[in-house]
Each structure stands twice: as C-alpha cells, then as structure tokens.
Design an enzyme around this catalytic site. Structure first.
Site, PDB file in Angstrom:
ATOM      1  N   HIS A  98       0.830  -1.209   0.000  1.00 25.60           N
ATOM      2  CA  HIS A  98       0.000   0.000   0.000  1.00 25.60           C
ATOM      3  C   HIS A  98       0.865   1.260   0.000  1.00 25.60           C
ATOM      4  CE1 HIS A  98      -3.800  -2.140   0.636  1.00 25.60           C
ATOM      5  NE2 HIS A  98      -3.114  -2.952   1.418  1.00 25.60           N
ATOM      6  N   ASP A 114      -6.439   5.510   0.993  1.00 29.05           N
ATOM      7  CA  ASP A 114      -6.650   4.128   0.583  1.00 29.05           C
ATOM      8  C   ASP A 114      -8.075   3.724   0.985  1.00 29.05           C
ATOM      9  OD1 ASP A 114      -6.495   1.084   1.117  1.00 29.05           O
ATOM     10  OD2 ASP A 114      -4.598   1.490   0.121  1.00 29.05           O
TER      11      ASP A 114
END
Length: 483
Positions: A15, A118
């Site tokens: 991520h 995210d």
C-alpha cells in the site's frame, strides 16, 4: 511550504509503494514548484515488515519532494478468533486522532489541495471533510474491481440470507459491465465470511466510495473493458446515488532502477544472466507475489507439471506456509529447497530451468526478451507489470481480490489463461493441469494470439503515460479539480 497533496496509506509495504508511485507521477508531471507530497503512514500494525523503514529512507533520499510522516505507535487490539483484516481495520480506526492532528499541523504551514486515502482508510474520509479538504480515494486495483466494489453494498442489500458467500457454492453474482458472473466463493476474501467483522467493514468502505470527491485508479483506459468503463461512468454501479468523478492514471509501477537496490546481488545476477542466454520468448516465469506460498504437496505438483511440459522456466519458490491451508507467508526465511521439490527435479531440469529461493526482480525479469509467459497470483501490481512488459499470463489466484482479477483477465480482457482449481481442496491444481496450461500458453496458436495482444497492450500502456496519453490527461483533469 506552498501547496501540498497529502496521501494516507493503509498498513503494509504494498500500500505504501502504491501511494509513493502516485506521488511520484504527480511530481513528475507538475514539478515540485507546483506540489509537494506528504505521505502519512501508521506504526505498529501486525502486517508491518522490516523492509518498510529501509524503503522509506531510500525514497526520501532519491525523491526529496516526497516527505513521510509516521504516526506514533498504536497497539493492535488482538482478540482470539478475529481475522487479520478485522484487526488491521480496527488498528486503522485507532489512528484517526493522528490523522486529524497531522492534517491540522500540515495546514498551518501549507495549503492542502487534496487528501488521498486508501479504501481501507475510509474512517479518515470525514476528517478530510472536517478541514474542508477535497478527499479522494486511490484504488490500487483495476476498473472492473472498482465497479464490483461500488456495487457490493447493493449485493449485500439484495442477498436476503444469513449464509456467508464462502458457503454459497452454487450461487453466482453479476456485476455491472462484467462479461461473466462471479462465483460467490470467489468474492474478495474480506467478505467471504459474514460473521467476520471484516465483512461489515468492507461493505462500509465500499458504501463510502461515492461520498468522496473522486476516485483515482491505478489502471489505464485502454486496458479496461469498455463495458466496465461505461457502467461506472453511467452510474450503473451506484444505482441509488451519484457516482463521483473517476480518474484512471496508471500503470503506476515501481521503477527497475529502484527495485534493483534491494536485491540480493549475486542471485539476481545469476537469474538475469541465465535469462540472457535463453531464446526469445521461450521462458515461462512463475512468481506468486511477495506473500504467495504453497504447501509442499502443491509445489511438487507444479514441479511435475513443469518437467512434463518440456518448457524452459524460471520459478521463484517460497518457504511453504506453517499452516497447510494458508496461501501466504510473511518474510523470506531460509529453507531447504531440495526438500520441498520432487527428488532429482533440479538435476533433471537443470538444462532448461532455474529455481530461485524467495525472490527475483520481477519487473526486470518480465522485461527480458527471453520471457514469453508469466504464471501469476493475479495481484494487480503484478498484472500491471506483465501488461507493461507485454507478457501474457497464466492466472492462478490465491487470496484477496485475486479470484475476481482472474475472471476479468481471462474473460473480459483476454490476456490470460486460467488454471482449473479444485475449490473443494483449497484451490489445489494438479500437475497435469499445470502441464496443460503451460503448453497452451507457450506452444499453441491461442497462446501466440494472446502474446500478440499483450504486446500491443504494452505499447498502449507506455502511450497512456505519454504527453498526450489518456492517463496524463486524467491526471490533468484531477489537478484541475483541486486548483
């Protein structure tokens, strides 16, 4: 300090890397005089690894206009029988006060033009709104997965059952824009078990996607099925409200020159020099991501299939997981390679195959002239790396949303061949099936057609990021929306 774009990454190396690549693309296009990038990240998650601080130091040194702000350590609330995703989502929520104080502090010395989060950081969405900062999602999967995630709350609403998707073996679901339905058992792993808190978390995340100022997606328009792009743009995925603007800005993948610095030099050079000696498009590359792993019984079947296929191969083998049913390992512990493969396999295939332990420089390998196919776990970053290199795939999904990606790669995009997995045996694949699919990709007319299609897509990927490309145009549109 001027104008800054703040990015907030979920825990985990993958991520953080994705957010860094987005930040680099923005600065590369507009220059540091227009925007600086600040990336927020957590500390103390159970998915943290020792490689994260090393990576961040390297990026800070090579890209001075990307700064990192690590939050104070938070302790995971670990409860027995709660899944790792559920623990991680709770951990992210515990970091909300740190998000608020970071935005407050950054805003004192700079104008925060956008806050990009995210999907798993959805609890930060209202915090961005609190500060009147335009807040966007960054989707690190493709457009078809975005379409599915936007539609998932509707499926949850329509599924009048207390049964979990993992138990609905005869049920399939249709997603707007998708050519073929998806088995309930192949849904994103986070929603397979209705009794896992991660299920309701994921539905909550997906229901908030339309409440953002927009969604940035790591893909490019030319790769995606037109029907999927039309379904998203036409509002079919969010039938009960407006769909926010969507910006396709990929393919954003890590650069070769940066990857190479983390490699084990000797083994890396060995496999790359071996590839340089092989004929054009003759080698099948097998690699299942940073965490993908198989029990010894499955490794032996793969070995038997490769040997029977007669094809050249480069195979990355990881240590088998401790739990037989698990398909993931964290870290790269040493292990006895010969002990997990059939007796004599390495010797019998030495003239046409190479097996490396734990890791290979995937981006570099895929771009080698000798590589003609890629067996992949269908993680989206790996898919994009193969597309950029123009290499066709054999799709072998393991976890996360990879079964969904497989559906799209095989049926909608037509850039991969799927392996037949025995769902009732945890996705087991026989040696005969491995041989069949390897031969199909490397020897058949269908494989040749796939290779030609992938080569053209590789050229389109490069063009998308060019001066007049679709992804550059979409980035310009995004920046216009925040300035």
């Amino acid at each position: 300090m001027g104008d800054v774009i703040v990015l907030y990454a979920s825990p985990g190396m993958g991520h953080i890397v994705s957010m860094v690549e987005l930040g680099k693309f923005i600065v590369h296009r507009y220059g540091p005089h227009k925007f600086s990038i600040t990336i927020l990240y957590t500390c103390g998650s159970i998915v943290d690894t020792a490689s994260i601080p090393v990576y961040i130091r390297r990026i800070s040194h090579s890209h001075p206009f990307i700064s990192f702000r690590q939050f104070p350590r938070v302790t995971n609330n670990i409860t027995r029988n709660i899944s790792v995703p559920a623990i991680t989502f709770d951990f992210i929520r515990q970091n909300d006060p740190h998000v608020r104080s970071a935005l407050q502090e950054i805003s004192k010395s700079a104008t925060v033009r956008a806050f990009i989060i995210d999907l798993f950081c959805t609890s930060a969405l209202p915090i961005g709104k609190e500060f009147n900062i335009p807040t966007y999602y960054f989707c690190t999967s493709g457009a078809a997965i975005l379409a599915a995630f936007l539609y998932l709350p509707k499926i949850d609403e329509q599924t009048k059952t207390t049964e979990s998707f993992k138990d609905l073996r005869d049920t399939v679901f249709e997603f707007p824009g998708w050519k073929s339905p998806l088995k309930a058992t192949h849904m994103v792993q986070l929603v397979l078990d209705r009794n896992d808190p991660a299920y309701s978390d994921m539905i909550y995340f997906c229901s908030h996607l339309p409440k953002s100022n927009g969604i940035i997606v790591n893909t490019f328009e030319e790769l995606e099925p037109p029907s999927v792009l039309q379904a998203i743009a036409g509002g079919l995925c969010v039938p009960d409200g407006p769909t926010p603007p969507v910006y396709y800005v990929g393919p954003l993948i890590e650069e070769e020159k940066e990857l190479s610095k983390d490699a084990d030099a000797a083994e890396k050079e060995d496999c790359l020099s071996w590839l340089d000696k092989q004929p054009s498009r003759s080698v099948l590359f097998l690699c299942f991501g940073s965490m993908g792993s198989f029990p010894a019984a499955q490794l032996k079947e793969i070995a038997n299939g490769l040997e029977a296929s007669g094809q050249r191969f480069l195979w990355v083998v990881k240590k088998p997981p401790v739990e037989e049913k698990s398909k993931q390992v964290h870290g790269v512990d040493d292990f006895d390679l010969k002990g997990v493969l059939p007796e004599g396999f390495l010797e019998r295939t030495a003239d046409r195959g190479m097996v490396v332990k734990s890791w290979a420089p995937q981006v570099v390998v895929l771009k080698k002239e000798s590589v003609g196919g890629f067996v992949t776990h269908c993680g989206w970053n790996s898919v994009l790396e193969a597309v950029v290199a123009g290499v066709p795939m054999i799709a072998w999904p393991l976890y996360a949303e990879q079964h969904m990606n497989r559906n799209v790669l095989v049926t909608d995009m037509e850039i991969a061949i799927g392996v037949e997995q025995r769902d009732e045996e945890g996705g087991f694949v026989s040696g005969e099936e491995v041989e069949r699919r390897v031969r199909e990709l490397m020897e058949s007319e269908g494989g040749r057609v796939l290779r030609e299609r992938c080569k053209k897509l590789g050229e389109m990927a490069s063009a998308a990021l060019g001066e007049t490309g679709s992804s550059t145009r979409n980035l310009v549109n995004f920046v216009s929306s925040i300035t």
